[in-house]
Motif scaffolding. Structure first.
Motif, PDB file in Angstrom:
ATOM      1  N   LEU A  50       0.832  -1.203   0.000  1.00  0.00           N
ATOM      2  CA  LEU A  50       0.000   0.000   0.000  1.00  0.00           C
ATOM      3  C   LEU A  50       0.870   1.258   0.000  1.00  0.00           C
ATOM      4  N   LYS A  51       1.917   1.268   0.806  1.00  0.00           N
ATOM      5  CA  LYS A  51       2.782   2.445   0.917  1.00  0.00           C
ATOM      6  C   LYS A  51       3.399   2.801  -0.424  1.00  0.00           C
ATOM      7  N   ASP A  52       3.873   1.792  -1.162  1.00  0.00           N
ATOM      8  CA  ASP A  52       4.446   2.039  -2.492  1.00  0.00           C
ATOM      9  C   ASP A  52       3.419   2.669  -3.420  1.00  0.00           C
ATOM     10  N   GLN A  53       2.196   2.142  -3.395  1.00  0.00           N
ATOM     11  CA  GLN A  53       1.135   2.681  -4.247  1.00  0.00           C
ATOM     12  C   GLN A  53       0.824   4.136  -3.895  1.00  0.00           C
ATOM     13  N   LEU A  54       0.792   4.427  -2.592  1.00  0.00           N
ATOM     14  CA  LEU A  54       0.470   5.788  -2.153  1.00  0.00           C
ATOM     15  C   LEU A  54       1.565   6.768  -2.555  1.00  0.00           C
ATOM     16  N   LEU A  55       2.807   6.375  -2.393  1.00  0.00           N
ATOM     17  CA  LEU A  55       3.905   7.272  -2.761  1.00  0.00           C
ATOM     18  C   LEU A  55       3.914   7.541  -4.261  1.00  0.00           C
ATOM     19  N   CYS A  82      -1.246  16.045  -0.408  1.00  0.00           N
ATOM     20  CA  CYS A  82      -0.741  14.663  -0.326  1.00  0.00           C
ATOM     21  C   CYS A  82      -1.697  13.784   0.468  1.00  0.00           C
ATOM     22  N   LEU A  83      -2.146  14.276   1.607  1.00  0.00           N
ATOM     23  CA  LEU A  83      -3.002  13.466   2.475  1.00  0.00           C
ATOM     24  C   LEU A  83      -4.323  13.106   1.804  1.00  0.00           C
ATOM     25  N   GLU A  84      -4.891  14.019   1.054  1.00  0.00           N
ATOM     26  CA  GLU A  84      -6.153  13.708   0.367  1.00  0.00           C
ATOM     27  C   GLU A  84      -5.951  12.641  -0.704  1.00  0.00           C
ATOM     28  N   GLU A  85      -4.796  12.677  -1.365  1.00  0.00           N
ATOM     29  CA  GLU A  85      -4.488  11.608  -2.317  1.00  0.00           C
ATOM     30  C   GLU A  85      -4.294  10.276  -1.591  1.00  0.00           C
ATOM     31  N   TYR A  86      -3.632  10.309  -0.462  1.00  0.00           N
ATOM     32  CA  TYR A  86      -3.435   9.083   0.311  1.00  0.00           C
ATOM     33  C   TYR A  86      -4.766   8.513   0.787  1.00  0.00           C
ATOM     34  N   ALA A  87      -5.670   9.398   1.164  1.00  0.00           N
ATOM     35  CA  ALA A  87      -6.998   8.943   1.610  1.00  0.00           C
ATOM     36  C   ALA A  87      -7.722   8.210   0.493  1.00  0.00           C
ATOM     37  N   SER A  88      -7.675   8.776  -0.712  1.00  0.00           N
ATOM     38  CA  SER A  88      -8.329   8.123  -1.847  1.00  0.00           C
ATOM     39  C   SER A  88      -7.677   6.782  -2.156  1.00  0.00           C
ATOM     40  N   GLY A  89      -6.357   6.753  -2.092  1.00  0.00           N
ATOM     41  CA  GLY A  89      -5.643   5.507  -2.369  1.00  0.00           C
ATOM     42  C   GLY A  89      -5.895   4.454  -1.311  1.00  0.00           C
ATOM     43  N   LEU A  90      -5.939   4.851  -0.050  1.00  0.00           N
ATOM     44  CA  LEU A  90      -6.215   3.915   1.046  1.00  0.00           C
ATOM     45  C   LEU A  90      -7.614   3.331   0.917  1.00  0.00           C
ATOM     46  N   ALA A 145      -9.457   3.054  -1.761  1.00  0.00           N
ATOM     47  CA  ALA A 145      -9.537   2.156  -2.920  1.00  0.00           C
ATOM     48  C   ALA A 145      -8.836   0.825  -2.637  1.00  0.00           C
ATOM     49  N   PHE A 146      -7.702   0.874  -1.953  1.00  0.00           N
ATOM     50  CA  PHE A 146      -6.929  -0.330  -1.650  1.00  0.00           C
ATOM     51  C   PHE A 146      -7.732  -1.286  -0.772  1.00  0.00           C
ATOM     52  N   VAL A 147      -8.459  -0.754   0.187  1.00  0.00           N
ATOM     53  CA  VAL A 147      -9.216  -1.601   1.111  1.00  0.00           C
ATOM     54  C   VAL A 147     -10.576  -1.990   0.534  1.00  0.00           C
ATOM     55  N   ASN A 148     -11.261  -1.037  -0.076  1.00  0.00           N
ATOM     56  CA  ASN A 148     -12.652  -1.274  -0.469  1.00  0.00           C
ATOM     57  C   ASN A 148     -12.813  -1.897  -1.850  1.00  0.00           C
ATOM     58  N   ASP A 149     -11.848  -1.644  -2.754  1.00  0.00           N
ATOM     59  CA  ASP A 149     -12.059  -2.033  -4.154  1.00  0.00           C
ATOM     60  C   ASP A 149     -11.088  -3.090  -4.671  1.00  0.00           C
ATOM     61  N   SER A 150     -10.090  -3.471  -3.874  1.00  0.00           N
ATOM     62  CA  SER A 150      -9.055  -4.379  -4.378  1.00  0.00           C
ATOM     63  C   SER A 150      -9.438  -5.845  -4.290  1.00  0.00           C
ATOM     64  N   GLY A 151     -10.449  -6.147  -3.482  1.00  0.00           N
ATOM     65  CA  GLY A 151     -10.827  -7.541  -3.270  1.00  0.00           C
ATOM     66  C   GLY A 151      -9.941  -8.256  -2.269  1.00  0.00           C
ATOM     67  N   LEU A 152      -9.037  -7.531  -1.632  1.00  0.00           N
ATOM     68  CA  LEU A 152      -8.114  -8.133  -0.668  1.00  0.00           C
ATOM     69  C   LEU A 152      -8.724  -8.234   0.721  1.00  0.00           C
ATOM     70  N   PHE A 153      -9.839  -7.525   0.941  1.00  0.00           N
ATOM     71  CA  PHE A 153     -10.431  -7.480   2.276  1.00  0.00           C
ATOM     72  C   PHE A 153     -11.930  -7.760   2.184  1.00  0.00           C
ATOM     73  N   GLU A 154     -12.452  -8.328   3.245  1.00  0.00           N
ATOM     74  CA  GLU A 154     -13.881  -8.611   3.323  1.00  0.00           C
ATOM     75  C   GLU A 154     -14.512  -7.740   4.405  1.00  0.00           C
ATOM     76  N   GLY A 155     -15.836  -7.690   4.403  1.00  0.00           N
ATOM     77  CA  GLY A 155     -16.541  -6.983   5.462  1.00  0.00           C
ATOM     78  C   GLY A 155     -16.930  -5.567   5.080  1.00  0.00           C
ATOM     79  N   GLU A 156     -17.212  -4.744   6.087  1.00  0.00           N
ATOM     80  CA  GLU A 156     -17.692  -3.385   5.865  1.00  0.00           C
ATOM     81  C   GLU A 156     -16.600  -2.503   5.268  1.00  0.00           C
ATOM     82  N   PRO A 157     -17.001  -1.536   4.452  1.00  0.00           N
ATOM     83  CA  PRO A 157     -15.997  -0.679   3.816  1.00  0.00           C
ATOM     84  C   PRO A 157     -15.311   0.247   4.811  1.00  0.00           C
TER      85      PRO A 157
END
Length: 443
Positions: free
Chosen positions: A137-142, A195-203, A205-217
């Motif tokens: 995630l950190k690499d993607q955000l940077l 920067c922080l607003e971009e990180y928020a969008s990336g975070l 998307a990484f959790v809610n849209d990647s399919g790597l996590f289950e449960g509530e967004p």
């Protein structure tokens, strides 16, 4: 009096219409308009720039702009600009600067220049899994913020580090993405927040849209820099032999003065009532330099007061050490300040201030502001522990009182001479003016 009713569309009015709207609801409306316009800058383009600094602008609000000369910092003498309306603050800074210049001046060092911000989010998911995947995630955000950070990186700054922080012990399902920044000579608020607003969008998307996590967004609550910058700090101090205070006051020996001074500082360490006033004296100087250079004094004060309470009790920001016949008095303060961007580049007086200071870097300006803060504090404690604060303060306040009574120039001259030898108070000045206006000149 302005009519107490809801006003719709006021912000869309031109400045002249705003003035007319307000003047129409007050006595002597035309005089009010004329008076407010008298504070407009004579250069229309400069006034337009001032108007665009804020919203619903009517006119300009003047504060005195002064200087404290003979300020020696790390061996260099400079003249420091100060913007403040309070009597005796600039005089106290100037007197302290001259006093310490004869004893080696002020010493100052930068401890760190790191600033920070957070993405605050609520999530009911598996935090352990997120931490496991955090390097990815950190690499993607940077990468996501490279277009924003590229120029800052060329100047030697940028994003220094980021980490996930579990805050669920304080608030259910609450976490942070905490990021450290180096913004070089800019205060960096816009850079950090972008920067922080971009990180928020990336975070998200990484959790809610990647399919790597289950449960509530994951829900981002907000993305914002912190004005608490404990890793952006400067340390400033003065020191001399105790015996060097032999001429400090006619009624005290050097040892007696240092003993009283030390007790005054110790009281500010343990009593919150005294600490608040003690620290206010520091910010008399820090704020005045901050305003003169077009920086955000509210952010700096908020940070300083939070720092003063970092161990759970609000305390003085200064520390004193008297050992082996040496007096050492220091101030350690977090100051997030800039010399490029924002009003520092736009406001003509801010530009002048920075030029007067030799176009300092942000770390150098941190040192200058801190020095003036310590200078004002030393002057206040010196007065409090010797003759008292009101003697000097009220003499500096004399002209304000005379102006309140509409004293003429000849009356002011007589009053200034008279109160060189008499205690200044509102009633005393009123009585003096009454006397001379009735033909009786006091001696």
């Amino acid at each position: 009096m302005i009519e107490k009713k809801f006003i719709s569309g006021f912000s869309k009015l031109t400045k002249d219409l705003k003035l007319s709207f307000i003047a129409a609801q007050m006595p002597n409306g035309e005089h009010i308009i004329s008076e407010l316009k008298s504070f407009w800058h004579q250069d229309a383009s400069v006034q337009k720039m001032f108007d665009e600094f804020s919203e619903n602008t009517l006119t300009n609000y003047f504060f005195p702009y002064g200087v404290a000369p003979n300020v020696m910092i790390n061996g260099n003498i400079m003249m420091v600009p100060m913007v403040i309306e309070e009597s005796s603050v600039i005089a106290a800074a100037a007197n302290s600067a001259k006093y310490w210049a004869e004893k080696g001046g002020f010493h100052s060092e930068i401890l760190s220049t790191v600033k920070n911000g957070q993405v605050h989010f609520i999530w009911k998911g598996e935090f352990g899994r997120l931490k496991e995947l955090f390097p990815q995630l950190k690499d993607q955000l940077l990468q996501r913020t490279f277009p924003i950070t590229a120029n800052m990186q060329k100047r030697g700054g940028g994003v220094l580090d980021m980490e996930l922080i579990d805050m669920t012990s304080k608030l259910q399902d609450y976490y942070q993405l905490s990021v450290k920044f180096d913004t070089r000579d800019s205060m960096g608020a816009n850079f950090i927040n972008s920067c922080l607003e971009e990180y928020a969008s990336g975070l998200r998307a990484f959790v809610n849209d990647s399919g790597l996590f289950e449960g509530e967004p994951l829900q981002v609550i907000m993305s914002i820099l912190s004005n608490y910058t404990p890793e952006c700090t400067v340390r400033t101090w003065v020191e001399c032999d105790v015996k060097d205070f032999a001429d400090i006051d006619d009624s005290l020996t050097a040892e007696d003065f240092v003993w009283k001074f030390e007790k005054a500082v110790q009281i500010a360490r343990v009593d919150v009532h005294r600490a608040a006033t003690h620290n206010k004296g520091i910010f008399n100087g820090v704020d005045a330099v901050t305003l003169a250079t077009g920086n955000d004094f509210r952010a700096i004060e908020a940070c300083g007061h939070a720092w003063a309470a970092r161990d759970g009790q609000y305390r003085s920001l200064t520390e004193i050490k008297v050992e082996g016949g040496r007096f050492h008095y220091s101030l350690t303060l977090p100051i997030a300040i800039g010399t490029v961007g924002g009003l520092t580049s736009l406001h003509p007086m801010a530009r002048f201030s920075l030029h007067l200071l030799g176009n300092p870097s942000a770390p150098e300006l941190m040192q200058i502001a801190s020095v003036i803060g310590l200078a004002n504090n030393f002057g206040a404690i010196k007065s409090l522990t010797t003759k008292g604060i009101q003697i000097g303060h009220m003499k500096m306040h004399l002209l304000n009182i005379l102006n309140m009574f509409n004293a003429g120039e000849s009356e002011k001259l007589l009053a200034v001479e008279y109160f060189k030898h008499h205690k200044v108070s509102h009633n005393a000045v009123a009585g003096f003016l009454s006397s001379i206006r009735n033909g009786h000149v006091k001696n």
